[in-house]
Design a protein around this motif. Structure first.
Motif, PDB file in Angstrom:
ATOM      1  N   LEU A   1      -7.869   1.344   4.305  1.00  0.00           N
ATOM      2  CA  LEU A   1      -8.607   0.534   5.282  1.00  0.00           C
ATOM      3  C   LEU A   1      -7.927  -0.819   5.487  1.00  0.00           C
ATOM      4  O   LEU A   1      -7.747  -1.267   6.630  1.00  0.00           O
TER       5      LEU A   1
ATOM      6  N   GLN B   1      -4.690  -0.284   7.457  1.00  0.00           N
ATOM      7  CA  GLN B   1      -4.938  -0.002   8.871  1.00  0.00           C
ATOM      8  C   GLN B   1      -5.386  -1.253   9.610  1.00  0.00           C
ATOM      9  O   GLN B   1      -5.002  -1.465  10.762  1.00  0.00           O
ATOM     10  N   ARG B   2      -6.190  -2.068   8.979  1.00  0.00           N
ATOM     11  CA  ARG B   2      -6.596  -3.327   9.612  1.00  0.00           C
ATOM     12  C   ARG B   2      -5.392  -4.242   9.786  1.00  0.00           C
ATOM     13  O   ARG B   2      -5.261  -4.904  10.822  1.00  0.00           O
TER      14      ARG B   2
ATOM     15  N   ALA C   1      -9.070   2.626  11.297  1.00  0.00           N
ATOM     16  CA  ALA C   1      -9.826   1.895  10.291  1.00  0.00           C
ATOM     17  C   ALA C   1     -11.307   2.280  10.314  1.00  0.00           C
ATOM     18  O   ALA C   1     -11.936   2.431   9.270  1.00  0.00           O
TER      19      ALA C   1
ATOM     20  N   THR D   1     -11.659   5.662   8.741  1.00  0.00           N
ATOM     21  CA  THR D   1     -11.550   5.542   7.284  1.00  0.00           C
ATOM     22  C   THR D   1     -12.811   4.945   6.699  1.00  0.00           C
ATOM     23  O   THR D   1     -13.298   5.401   5.660  1.00  0.00           O
TER      24      THR D   1
END
Length: 180
Positions: free
Chosen positions: A163, A166-167, A175, A178
């Motif tokens: 997470l 991805q952020r 995100a 997830t």
């Protein structure tokens, strides 16, 4: 006759003790080195968790040096892997990235030597992903997380790292998926 037999038996035992003395001395020295390596590893862990990263790095290096100097300890890969992991983690905290990456390479080589056991693989991958995130390298972190086996990738820590990566990589849809 009884005294002669008793004297002969004592002489044989004394001779056996004398002959086995070098082997016992070698065993004693090996045990001392193993105890010293374990003590250095415990020191490294205590120093690391006590936020004394320079000392932790030196204690972990001492553990590895003892293992290198003792051929009988070559089979103890778990202690070596733990020492390299603590060494690398300490270097990461000290922001010494090149030497940290060297420790990561040592860990990967040891993992290949370890054979089919995968106990440390997951920890190494997760730690490397966390270090990549700390370095703000989202693509590397996502690559490392993608290499994890499916069961490990569903663990809470792996999902948190995914997470965050991805952020950091500006992938809001991934995100959200997830996070769900």
């Amino acid at each position: 006759l009884v005294l002669t037999c008793l004297a002969l038996m004592l002489a044989v035992r004394a001779l056996q003790s004398l002959i086995s003395l070098p082997a016992r001395a070698r065993e004693w020295r090996m045990q001392r080195r193993e105890h010293a390596a374990q003590a250095a590893l415990r020191d490294a862990m205590a120093d690391y968790f006590g936020a004394r990263y320079g000392r932790a790095q030196k204690a972990a290096a001492r553990t590895v040096a003892i293992h290198d100097a003792t051929p009988e300890l070559a089979g103890d890969l778990q202690t070596r892997m733990l020492a390299h992991l603590l060494w690398g983690a300490s270097l990461h905290r000290l922001q010494d990235r090149p030497r940290r990456d060297q420790q990561l390479d040592h860990l990967r080589r040891l993992r290949r030597l370890g054979g089919p056991r995968k106990g440390g693989d997951e920890g190494i991958q997760l730690m490397a992903a966390e270090w990549a995130l700390d370095d703000r390298d989202a693509t590397r972190a996502l690559e490392l997380i993608a290499e994890l086996p499916p069961g490990v990738a569903r663990r809470t820590q792996a999902l948190r790292l995914k997470l965050q990566a991805q952020r950091l990589a500006h992938q809001p849809h991934e995100a959200l998926r997830t996070a769900r």
